[in-house]
Design an enzyme around this catalytic site. Structure first.
Site, PDB file in Angstrom:
ATOM      1  N   GLY B 293      40.619   9.071   1.690  1.00 17.62           N
ATOM      2  CA  GLY B 293      40.004   9.479   0.423  1.00 17.62           C
ATOM      3  C   GLY B 293      39.723   8.250  -0.429  1.00 17.62           C
ATOM      4  O   GLY B 293      39.514   7.148   0.084  1.00 17.62           O
ATOM      5  N   SER B 294      39.801   8.447  -1.745  1.00 23.62           N
ATOM      6  CA  SER B 294      39.287   7.427  -2.664  1.00 23.62           C
ATOM      7  C   SER B 294      40.022   6.103  -2.620  1.00 23.62           C
ATOM      8  O   SER B 294      39.482   5.081  -3.058  1.00 23.62           O
ATOM      9  CB  SER B 294      39.349   7.964  -4.096  1.00 23.62           C
ATOM     10  OG  SER B 294      38.630   9.167  -4.164  1.00 23.62           O
ATOM     11  N   THR B 295      41.277   6.074  -2.147  1.00 25.20           N
ATOM     12  CA  THR B 295      41.965   4.778  -2.089  1.00 25.20           C
ATOM     13  C   THR B 295      41.165   3.806  -1.242  1.00 25.20           C
ATOM     14  O   THR B 295      41.221   2.598  -1.442  1.00 25.20           O
ATOM     15  CB  THR B 295      43.391   4.914  -1.497  1.00 25.20           C
ATOM     16  OG1 THR B 295      43.308   5.642  -0.273  1.00 25.20           O
ATOM     17  CG2 THR B 295      44.318   5.633  -2.457  1.00 25.20           C
ATOM     18  N   LYS B 297      38.084   3.335  -1.340  1.00 22.74           N
ATOM     19  CA  LYS B 297      36.975   2.750  -2.080  1.00 22.74           C
ATOM     20  C   LYS B 297      37.251   1.285  -2.423  1.00 22.74           C
ATOM     21  O   LYS B 297      36.327   0.513  -2.674  1.00 22.74           O
ATOM     22  CB  LYS B 297      36.721   3.546  -3.370  1.00 22.74           C
ATOM     23  CG  LYS B 297      36.093   4.915  -3.083  1.00 22.74           C
ATOM     24  CD  LYS B 297      36.071   5.779  -4.317  1.00 22.74           C
ATOM     25  CE  LYS B 297      35.503   7.153  -3.994  1.00 22.74           C
ATOM     26  NZ  LYS B 297      35.772   8.127  -5.050  1.00 22.74           N
TER      27      LYS B 297
END
Lengths: 366, 652
Positions: B293-295, B297
């Site tokens: 997920g966003s980690t 990014k």
């Protein structure tokens, strides 16, 4: 014939007594562990061997004082009795089977071995027969075959037990006697050839036999099976080295070497007393063989000569086979070491034989 | 007659010589065996006589970073049988079965084995002293009681999955115990004696004792205190959210040392057989792979900044979706974030912004950075059972795959990979190799035999790029989605993650893995911490986000740990953007070293609305809680401890 009234050959007496003493000591040493294990009595075998030795000595000195000529008329009766016993021992329920061989008559540990008596009876009978057969020995059929037939008949019966060791000793002794009696070397060659042919036929019938027979060449091929006993024997001899581990210090007798008090007693002797002990025992036997043939040479008649040659030959053949097996020099064949191994029948018969030998020596002409 | 006897005599001589020659031959044969072959035959014979009873060396102790004992070997009695010496086998089996609470037939079977030594297992290993005494009092022949090592855990189940477990023979089965089994185990010794063929001792023969060598001790990088912080937080999270799994790692980014690593569910290593195998066989922190997920990014951002495809001041407009290959990929925020800078994109964790960055990078460049950061391959941590993770095959990456990868979907990574990637950003752009063992220590002398040096894997991004990324991530915590991780005084930088979990190829409704990846202090990171909670189920049914669930936990772990490590708080960081829901905070003055009168004056002067609670008696304040500089809600209570000596003379 000059009848000499002389003392018997004291060298034979001395050597026999020394071997017998070594035997008693070794039987005790080799058997103490297995005796304690089997019978809860470390002296079990020793006590019995002591008893047999006493009986054997009585027989020896008795025979030394009985004119051996008086045995000659009994020879046919003895051989017939022997054959009877050899047949009787095969009857299930009558003969006792020990270690896969139906070779014993009698009760429990006090069994007797008819094949042991047969050996002496055959020597007696062959000596009796061959003593008058000088003119017939030229002939294969009339001279050579009849005594051979007697031996082969005995061997046939013994192989039904089966007992390969005794059979080989009987054949060896027979050959010695035939040769001594003047049989033509060609005939003996025919016998040897016949033996080889029979052996080849047996191998052809079942090829595994050749493997079993040559197993002694490399016992490590089957170290836990056929090679086991011989390997353990070699371990014992090798551990002994030149001077041995000392009397009583065998390690192989701690149940590694099966039956260390009988056929493989020489291995334990080699482990405890080393090469020097082994060579000494062989030297004693060599002296005995020498004195035996000296007796044969100076005997008053052919019967005495052949009887002495036969008895000495039997002792010599047994020594060669026993030590040959123990040192893995020949295929495994179970036979006792004369005067040394545990065994009542073997010991008393050997001493009886020596007694006869002594009487022959006593009458010998120098 | 005479003629035949003459023939006979000649033949007797021939026979005599033949027989004597044969005897001579045997003498030669004997000489060959007993002199020539003696030594090797003797060796072979000795090998058949010799019996060795193994004696185990003590397995090495495992210490934490500060020398606290995590695992040591306690001695416990063990029952051995020499079957050949057991006289009454059924009777012995019955007696032993009674004391050891075992099946009598099983014990009998062991006693009947054709073997020199038999251990009565499993219950005859590691028995109690009472059982040992009971067995000893029976005086059973052939039954021996020896000492065997038993692993003891002073901290209970702390760091169980890092330490791992040992089996019945004290062999390492998982974790550090398995990885360093050879080092810990030491060398087995033995008691050697000659045995009879039936296994009994051969009388009159010597006995030989080869003492065992003890195993080496290990010093871990794990710090029991930080590990306790982490496990406490996990415990609270489990109580609150009833998740399926929780994983947390704390790393020292400068060395790659793992200071804490914990998972839920865990187990008690002293009694591991009572737990399901998945708890002791798997270390989720290094084994489990999932969509980050966003980690993730952070990786896209680092690549884009390093490749100068963007500056944080560039503007970006998010209408709430991004069109990729004719499909609209939605932002997590309905309606979008509107016009924003790329710094805002990072703070807001705005998906369309990251898709744009991914497109600017192109698949080759983005994937090369993903690989350089260590994803898709094992990190090489010194623990068994590490996972690889899964990346798209480059040839299969189309525009859509590039887009989802850019914001952390469609890739599968392990927690340790994420921690190390974050560690690279914390460490000025250099990726380190993680490790949990830092030193090997001689068990007997206590001297360090060998230390493990930090290993650089590669430089991934420039130090300046790394700093930019850290600043952006600090901003995420101060002003963006990670604000719940904010720790007053400690500059926390980090990134949230919320990933939906696919089960059988389909995203499962309501099943999320929420995570937070943080570091602090942002200007010179001492710690990287990561936490992932698989399937949190809030009691009030609230929506689950990494920012709301994982961020505060990581914040607390970082705050507690930095405070414990003595890292001084700083006020240089970004101030936290006040949220209207949060009560106003006041800073606690430092009272330590003051007299009680000064405290009162000072408290009044600062205008802080604080309540005082005085503990103990004496002239000076020796300690206060919370410490000076801490931001607390107005009207909080500050506890001050009094003593007679001033702990801090400079304060006066």
């Amino acid at each position: 014939m000059v009848r000499a009234n002389r003392n018997f050959d004291y060298t034979i007496v001395a050597v026999t007594l020394v071997l017998l003493t070594i035997g008693l000591v070794m039987v005790h040493s080799a058997s103490s562990v297995i005796s304690a294990q089997k019978f809860d009595d470390p002296f079990y075998y020793f006590k019995r061997q002591l008893m047999w030795a006493a009986l054997g000595l009585v027989l020896m000195f008795t025979m030394a004082n009985v004119d051996y000529h008086r045995l000659r008329p009994l020879a046919p009766k003895f051989i017939i009795a022997s054959f009877l016993f050899l047949v009787v021992v095969l009857i299930p329920g009558v003969g006792v089977n020990r270690g896969g061989s139906q070779a014993w008559l009698g009760i429990g540990s006090f069994g007797i071995q008819p094949s042991e008596f047969a050996k002496l009876a055959i020597i007696l009978f062959l000596a009796h027969y061959l003593a008058d057969a000088a003119d017939r020995m030229e002939s294969f059929v009339r001279g050579f075959l009849p005594p051979l037939f007697i031996s082969l008949l005995a061997v046939g019966l013994i192989m039904l037990e089966p007992d390969l060791g005794q059979s080989v000793v009987i054949m060896g002794t027979t050959v010695v006697l035939l040769f001594a009696a003047g049989a033509r070397v060609r005939h003996i060659g025919v016998l040897a050839g016949g033996g080889l042919l029979a052996f080849a036929a047996l191998v052809a019938m079942a090829p595994y036999r050749i493997k079993r027979i040559v197993a002694f060449l490399d016992p490590w091929q089957d170290p836990l099976g056929k090679g086991y006993q011989v390997i353990q024997s070699l371990y014992a001899l090798g551990s002994g080295g030149l001077v041995g581990l000392g009397l009583g210090n065998s390690r192989q007798k701690y149940l590694y070497l099966p039956e260390p008090q009988t056929d493989f007693i020489y291995s334990i002797l080699g482990e405890e007393l080393g090469f020097l002990g082994c060579a000494t025992v062989l030297a004693l036997f060599a002296v005995l063989v020498w004195r035996g043939y000296r007796t044969a040479m100076y005997a008053t008649d052919e019967f005495g000569s052949l009887l002495a040659a036969g008895i000495t030959g039997m002792i010599a053949v047994q020594v060669l086979i026993n030590v040959g097996v123990v040192t893995s020099s020949i295929p495994a064949t179970g036979i006792t070491l004369p005067f040394v191994s545990f065994g009542g029948s073997s010991l008393t018969l050997m001493l009886t034989g020596v007694g006869i030998l002594l009487n022959i020596s006593r009458q010998a002409v120098r | 007659m005479r003629i035949t006897q003459r023939t006979m005599r000649r033949r007797f001589v021939i026979l005599l010589f033949c027989l004597l020659a044969a005897i001579g031959g045997l003498v030669g044969r004997l000489a060959y065996i007993q002199i020539g072959q003696s030594s090797w035959l003797q060796q072979m014979a000795q090998a058949t006589w010799e019996r060795n009873i193994p004696v185990e060396g003590t397995r090495g102790t495992i210490y934490d970073d500060k020398g606290r004992t995590l695992v040591y070997t306690a001695s416990s009695p063990v029952i051995m049988a020499v079957p050949a010496q057991v006289k009454d086998k059924p009777g012995t089996a019955k007696a032993l079965a009674g004391i050891l609470q075992m099946n009598e037939a099983d014990v009998l079977k062991m006693l009947q084995k054709v073997s020199a030594i038999v251990y009565i297992s499993p219950r005859g290993r590691r028995i109690t002293e009472q059982q040992a005494t009971a067995v000893r009092n029976l005086h059973l022949s052939g039954i021996y009681i020896s000492e065997a090592g038993k692993r003891a855990y002073p901290y209970g189940d702390l760091a169980a999955q890092v330490l791992g477990i040992t089996g019945d023979y004290n062999q390492g089965l998982t974790g550090v115990e398995k990885q360093y089994d050879n080092v810990l185990a030491g060398q087995r010794g033995y008691i050697s004696f000659y045995a009879q063929a039936n296994g009994k001792r051969m009388p009159g023969t010597p006995e030989f004792y080869q003492p065992p060598a003890d195993g080496m001790d290990l010093q871990l990088t794990i710090d029991a205190q930080i590990q306790q912080f982490v496990e406490r937080e996990i415990e609270q999270a489990v109580a609150e959210y009833n998740p399926d799994h929780v994983t947390a790692i704390v790393e020292d980014p400068k060395t790659g040392s793992i200071l804490a690593m914990a998972n839920y569910p865990s187990f008690n290593p002293a009694d591991w057989k009572a737990y399901p195998p998945s708890t002791y066989n798997q270390n989720l922190a290094i084994w489990q792979t999932f969509e980050p997920g966003s980690t993730f990014k952070v990786v896209t951002l680092s690549a884009a900044l390093q490749e100068k495809k963007v500056t944080l001041n560039d503007r970006f407009y998010d209408p709430g979706y991004y069109e990729v290959a004719g499909r609209k990929v939605k932002c997590w925020k309905a309606g979008g974030h509107g016009s924003q800078s790329f710094l805002n994109v990072v703070e807001n964790s705005c998906n369309p912004g990251f898709i744009a960055l991914g497109e600017r990078l192109g698949k080759d460049t983005l994937f090369s950075y993903i690989k350089k950061f260590g994803f898709g391959q094992k990190t090489g941590i010194d623990l068994p059972g590490e996972g690889n993770g899964i990346l798209f095959k480059l040839s299969r990456v189309g525009p859509l795959e590039l887009a989802t990868t850019a914001f952390g979907q469609g890739v599968s990574v392990t927690p340790i990979q994420q921690v190390m990637a974050m560690g690279a950003i914390a460490n000025g752009g250099i990726l380190m190799k993680p490790h949990v063992v830092q030193a090997f220590i001689d068990h007997d002398t206590g001297k360090v035999v060998q230390t493990v040096q930090p290993t650089e894997v590669r430089r991934v991004i420039d130090a300046s790029t790394a700093k930019q990324v850290r600043d952006a991530l600090e901003s995420v915590v101060a002003r963006g989605s990670g604000k719940n991780a904010y720790q007053p005084g400690y500059r926390v930088a980090g990134k949230t993650g919320t990933a939906q979990v696919a089960v059988n190829g389909r995203y499962e409704p309501g099943h999320y893995i929420v995570s937070f990846m943080g570091m602090a202090p942002a200007d010179n990171p001492r710690l990287v911490a990561y936490l992932a909670i698989d399937y949190p189920r809030p009691r009030n049914g609230a929506a689950v986000y990494g920012g709301t669930i994982a961020a505060p936990i990581v914040g607390r772990i970082l705050g507690d740990s930095l405070h414990y490590l003595g890292v001084p708080p700083s006020s240089a960081g970004l101030p936290k953007k006040a949220s209207p829901l949060e009560p106003a905070k006041v800073e606690v003055p430092n009272f330590v070293g003051m007299t009680i009168g000064d405290v009162k004056r000072s408290a009044l002067q600062s205008g802080a609305q604080l309540n005082m609670e005085v503990v103990g008696s004496g002239k000076y304040v020796i300690l206060q809680s919370p410490p000076g500089g801490t931001q607390v809600a107005a009207n909080s209570t500050v506890r001050i401890y009094l003593g007679d000596t001033s702990p801090n003379p400079q304060a006066n």
